[in-house]
Design a protein around this motif. Structure first.
Motif, mmCIF file in Angstrom:
data_model
loop_
_atom_site.group_PDB
_atom_site.id
_atom_site.type_symbol
_atom_site.label_atom_id
_atom_site.label_comp_id
_atom_site.label_asym_id
_atom_site.label_seq_id
_atom_site.Cartn_x
_atom_site.Cartn_y
_atom_site.Cartn_z
ATOM 1 N N GLY A 183 0.702 -1.022 -0.418
ATOM 2 C CA GLY A 183 0.144 -0.232 0.116
ATOM 3 C C GLY A 183 0.682 1.897 0.340
ATOM 4 N N ARG A 184 1.579 1.476 -0.371
ATOM 5 C CA ARG A 184 2.803 2.325 -0.634
ATOM 6 C C ARG A 184 2.488 3.186 -1.944
ATOM 7 N NH1 ARG A 184 8.590 0.958 1.793
ATOM 8 N NH2 ARG A 184 8.756 3.197 1.144
ATOM 9 N N SER A 185 2.638 2.565 -2.923
ATOM 10 C CA SER A 185 2.018 3.426 -3.846
ATOM 11 C C SER A 185 1.200 2.124 -4.396
ATOM 12 C CB SER A 185 3.410 3.490 -5.052
ATOM 13 O OG SER A 185 4.436 1.794 -4.918
ATOM 14 N N ARG A 186 0.843 3.264 -5.829
ATOM 15 C CA ARG A 186 -0.613 2.079 -6.875
ATOM 16 C C ARG A 186 -0.023 2.034 -8.616
ATOM 17 N NH1 ARG A 186 -5.687 1.070 -5.571
ATOM 18 N NH2 ARG A 186 -6.236 1.642 -3.275
ATOM 19 N N PRO A 187 0.087 1.390 -9.042
ATOM 20 C CA PRO A 187 0.332 1.440 -10.456
ATOM 21 C C PRO A 187 -0.238 2.004 -10.879
ATOM 22 C CG PRO A 187 -1.456 -1.642 -10.144
ATOM 23 C CD PRO A 187 -0.947 -0.447 -8.634
ATOM 24 N N ARG A 188 -0.080 2.497 -12.119
ATOM 25 C CA ARG A 188 -0.321 3.632 -12.656
ATOM 26 C C ARG A 188 -0.638 3.041 -14.310
ATOM 27 N NH1 ARG A 188 4.623 8.375 -12.510
ATOM 28 N NH2 ARG A 188 4.454 8.409 -10.612
ATOM 29 N N SER A 189 -0.762 1.913 -14.719
ATOM 30 C CA SER A 189 -0.931 1.221 -15.658
ATOM 31 C C SER A 189 -1.977 -0.184 -15.366
ATOM 32 C CB SER A 189 -0.014 0.439 -16.558
ATOM 33 O OG SER A 189 -0.142 -0.826 -17.212
ATOM 34 N N ARG A 190 -2.745 -0.014 -15.647
ATOM 35 C CA ARG A 190 -4.238 -0.768 -15.555
ATOM 36 C C ARG A 190 -4.068 -1.864 -16.775
ATOM 37 N NH1 ARG A 190 -8.789 0.328 -13.481
ATOM 38 N NH2 ARG A 190 -9.263 -1.200 -15.114
ATOM 39 N N ALA A 191 -2.895 -2.025 -17.845
ATOM 40 C CA ALA A 191 -2.358 -3.080 -18.470
ATOM 41 C C ALA A 191 -1.478 -3.552 -17.009
ATOM 42 C CB ALA A 191 -1.886 -2.779 -19.417
ATOM 43 N N VAL A 192 -1.404 -3.373 -16.411
ATOM 44 C CA VAL A 192 -0.714 -4.841 -15.704
ATOM 45 C C VAL A 192 -1.077 -5.243 -15.000
ATOM 46 C CG1 VAL A 192 1.993 -4.233 -13.778
ATOM 47 C CG2 VAL A 192 1.754 -3.284 -15.961
ATOM 48 N N VAL A 193 -2.221 -4.300 -14.052
ATOM 49 C CA VAL A 193 -2.551 -5.559 -13.316
ATOM 50 C C VAL A 193 -3.828 -6.279 -14.009
ATOM 51 C CG1 VAL A 193 -4.380 -4.375 -11.700
ATOM 52 C CG2 VAL A 193 -3.023 -2.744 -11.923
ATOM 53 N N THR A 194 -4.127 -5.707 -15.230
ATOM 54 C CA THR A 194 -5.006 -6.334 -16.046
ATOM 55 C C THR A 194 -4.085 -7.853 -16.236
ATOM 56 O OG1 THR A 194 -6.128 -5.314 -17.156
ATOM 57 C CG2 THR A 194 -6.242 -7.235 -18.157
ATOM 58 N N ASP A 199 -8.088 -7.634 -24.853
ATOM 59 C CA ASP A 199 -8.466 -6.840 -24.107
ATOM 60 C C ASP A 199 -7.875 -5.789 -23.269
ATOM 61 O OD1 ASP A 199 -10.693 -8.166 -24.017
ATOM 62 O OD2 ASP A 199 -11.868 -7.018 -22.645
ATOM 63 N N HIS A 200 -7.021 -5.829 -22.888
ATOM 64 C CA HIS A 200 -5.729 -4.937 -22.790
ATOM 65 C C HIS A 200 -4.699 -4.275 -23.543
ATOM 66 C CE1 HIS A 200 -3.226 -8.270 -21.884
ATOM 67 N NE2 HIS A 200 -2.322 -7.698 -21.809
ATOM 68 N N ARG A 201 -5.412 -4.972 -24.930
ATOM 69 C CA ARG A 201 -4.500 -4.779 -26.010
ATOM 70 C C ARG A 201 -4.760 -3.582 -27.039
ATOM 71 N NH1 ARG A 201 -2.023 -9.732 -28.084
ATOM 72 N NH2 ARG A 201 -3.285 -10.274 -26.652
ATOM 73 N N LEU A 202 -6.565 -3.731 -26.702
ATOM 74 C CA LEU A 202 -7.081 -3.025 -27.435
ATOM 75 C C LEU A 202 -7.185 -1.525 -26.925
ATOM 76 C CD1 LEU A 202 -9.925 -5.656 -28.676
ATOM 77 C CD2 LEU A 202 -8.378 -4.586 -30.235
ATOM 78 N N LEU A 215 -12.577 -0.429 -32.987
ATOM 79 C CA LEU A 215 -10.994 -1.085 -32.521
ATOM 80 C C LEU A 215 -9.717 -0.981 -33.058
ATOM 81 C CD1 LEU A 215 -12.791 -3.926 -30.330
ATOM 82 C CD2 LEU A 215 -12.788 -1.634 -29.318
ATOM 83 N N ARG A 216 -8.163 -0.534 -32.480
ATOM 84 C CA ARG A 216 -7.348 -1.433 -32.960
ATOM 85 C C ARG A 216 -6.532 -1.562 -32.012
ATOM 86 N NH1 ARG A 216 -4.612 5.003 -35.060
ATOM 87 N NH2 ARG A 216 -4.787 4.672 -32.766
ATOM 88 N N ALA A 217 -5.613 -2.364 -32.677
ATOM 89 C CA ALA A 217 -4.800 -3.199 -31.591
ATOM 90 C C ALA A 217 -3.321 -2.796 -31.207
ATOM 91 C CB ALA A 217 -5.095 -4.844 -32.482
ATOM 92 N N THR A 218 -3.059 -3.238 -30.225
ATOM 93 C CA THR A 218 -1.620 -2.981 -29.788
ATOM 94 C C THR A 218 -0.901 -4.298 -29.907
ATOM 95 O OG1 THR A 218 -2.194 -2.161 -27.551
ATOM 96 C CG2 THR A 218 -2.878 -0.493 -28.698
ATOM 97 N N GLY A 219 -1.040 -5.178 -29.304
ATOM 98 C CA GLY A 219 -0.345 -5.960 -30.040
ATOM 99 C C GLY A 219 -0.544 -7.191 -31.097
ATOM 100 N N ASP A 220 -0.241 -8.183 -31.187
ATOM 101 C CA ASP A 220 -0.455 -9.422 -31.927
ATOM 102 C C ASP A 220 -1.206 -10.442 -31.673
ATOM 103 O OD1 ASP A 220 0.972 -7.650 -33.857
ATOM 104 O OD2 ASP A 220 3.214 -9.267 -33.267
ATOM 105 N N ASP A 221 -1.747 -10.575 -32.457
ATOM 106 C CA ASP A 221 -2.561 -12.331 -32.426
ATOM 107 C C ASP A 221 -3.972 -11.717 -31.523
ATOM 108 O OD1 ASP A 221 -0.804 -13.522 -33.819
ATOM 109 O OD2 ASP A 221 -0.155 -14.212 -31.908
ATOM 110 N N ALA A 225 -3.278 -7.667 -36.104
ATOM 111 C CA ALA A 225 -2.352 -7.773 -35.355
ATOM 112 C C ALA A 225 -1.923 -6.210 -34.634
ATOM 113 C CB ALA A 225 -1.196 -7.995 -36.664
ATOM 114 N N ALA A 226 -1.299 -5.991 -34.562
ATOM 115 C CA ALA A 226 -0.709 -4.715 -34.381
ATOM 116 C C ALA A 226 -0.944 -3.158 -34.892
ATOM 117 C CB ALA A 226 1.089 -4.394 -33.594
ATOM 118 N N GLY A 227 -1.373 -2.461 -34.807
ATOM 119 C CA GLY A 227 -1.821 -1.530 -36.298
ATOM 120 C C GLY A 227 -2.963 -1.859 -36.427
ATOM 121 N N ASP A 228 -3.859 -2.898 -36.531
ATOM 122 C CA ASP A 228 -5.069 -2.886 -37.241
ATOM 123 C C ASP A 228 -6.210 -2.962 -37.035
ATOM 124 O OD1 ASP A 228 -3.247 -4.687 -39.465
ATOM 125 O OD2 ASP A 228 -4.263 -7.095 -38.071
ATOM 126 N N THR A 229 -7.095 -2.563 -37.697
ATOM 127 C CA THR A 229 -8.512 -1.994 -36.933
ATOM 128 C C THR A 229 -9.556 -2.733 -37.009
ATOM 129 O OG1 THR A 229 -8.819 -0.562 -38.975
ATOM 130 C CG2 THR A 229 -7.786 0.584 -36.883
#
Length: 295
Positions: free
Chosen positions: A43-54, A118-121, A147-153, A206-210
């Motif tokens: 509890g000393r800090s919180r993550p800033r990235s929701r992708a990391v927590v997902t 989901d976290h890569r869209l 939607l646009r993919a930020t990762g592959d597959d 793939a990354a960059g596809d919509t």
């Protein structure tokens, strides 16, 4: 339960050391130090990235949303553009509540679905049309998203909505097909139920596809609200009233999360078509909705 305590319990139950967790995050392209993991669970800090927590939810084998629902993220804010409403007024509290009134019920629904991509869209746009009948009850909710993919597959996305009744009435699918559907009945308070479903794209991204998805719920929940667990660049909500029952007034509003008081954005004009719309740009996490008064 607070985020730190939930994370600490999940780590202990997994049997993984912080170094092993750091390593598994790194394999997924996420750089997090052992010290940061230690700070988060204490509890000393919180993550800033929701992708990391997902991703932590996947690594620790906890239901999807069990940790992300406990994060304190910014309230919805908007950048005005042509036809957009002004941003939220200042003064929001430092802590934002979760997006669902019953996060455990939400976690049970999404925990049965594949949210690995989901976290890569990235959500470029969300357009909703919420229709009411002559009895002033909801008839349908039509949705179009880009939607646009930020990762592959990535081959699917998960969506969750409040619904009336036991079945969601998922119809009108375009540019995608339905995968698994899971529902939770309304609670003892007599409110809406929940429906979660996978929408499978017509190709693997793939990354960059919509991708474009369109679907319709024939029995949406009472009242129109849109929950934003992640940012969206372009948001449009149209509420279509029946010609025989037009409201006296209509407003757009935003709130930090479930149970938080709404903040009115502006009064919405009800045109000759019997509809009102809310158009916003660059909406961050939170809840945005439309409310109306009949008399």
């Amino acid at each position: 339960m607070e985020f730190a305590g939930a994370l600490r319990q999940a780590i202990q139950a997994s049997g993984l050391t912080l170094e092993r967790i750091r390593h598994r995050l790194a394999l997924r392209g996420l750089t997090v130090s052992v010290a940061s993991l230690s700070y988060w669970q204490r509890g000393r800090s919180r993550p800033r990235s929701r992708a990391v927590v997902t991703t932590l939810e996947e690594i620790l084998h906890v239901p999807a949303g069990a940790l992300t629902a406990l994060l304190d993220d910014p309230a919805p804010a908007t950048t005005p553009g042509r036809g957009a409403l002004p941003p939220l007024p200042p003064g929001r509290p430092a802590s934002a509540p979760g997006l669902w009134a019953d996060p455990e019920r939400y976690a049970r629904v999404v925990g049965q679905l594949d949210r690995s991509g989901d976290h890569r869209l990235e959500r470029l746009s969300v357009h909703d049309v919420y229709r009411l009948g002559p009895d002033r009850r909801p008839r349908s909710l039509a949705v179009r998203e880009v939607l646009r993919a930020t990762g592959d597959d990535i081959d699917r996305v998960v969506r969750v909505h409040p619904v009336c009744g036991a079945e969601p009435g998922l119809t009108g699918l375009r540019y995608c097909r339905s995968g698994r559907v899971r529902t939770e009945a309304a609670g003892g308070d007599g409110g809406d139920g929940l429906a979660g479903f996978e929408l499978i794209f017509d190709r693997v991204l793939a990354a960059g596809d919509t991708a474009v998805i369109e679907y319709e719920l024939t029995r949406p929940g009472e009242g129109y609200e849109r929950r934003f667990p992640r940012p969206v660049r372009d948001y449009l909500a149209v509420v279509q009233f029946h010609a025989e029952t037009l409201p006296a007034r209509c407003y757009g509003y935003a709130r930090e999360g479930a149970g938080a008081p709404p903040r009115r954005l502006a009064e919405l004009w009800i045109g000759s078509s019997g509809s009102a719309h809310l158009a916003l740009g660059d909406v961050r996490r939170g809840i945005v909705g439309v409310e109306w008064e009949w008399d």
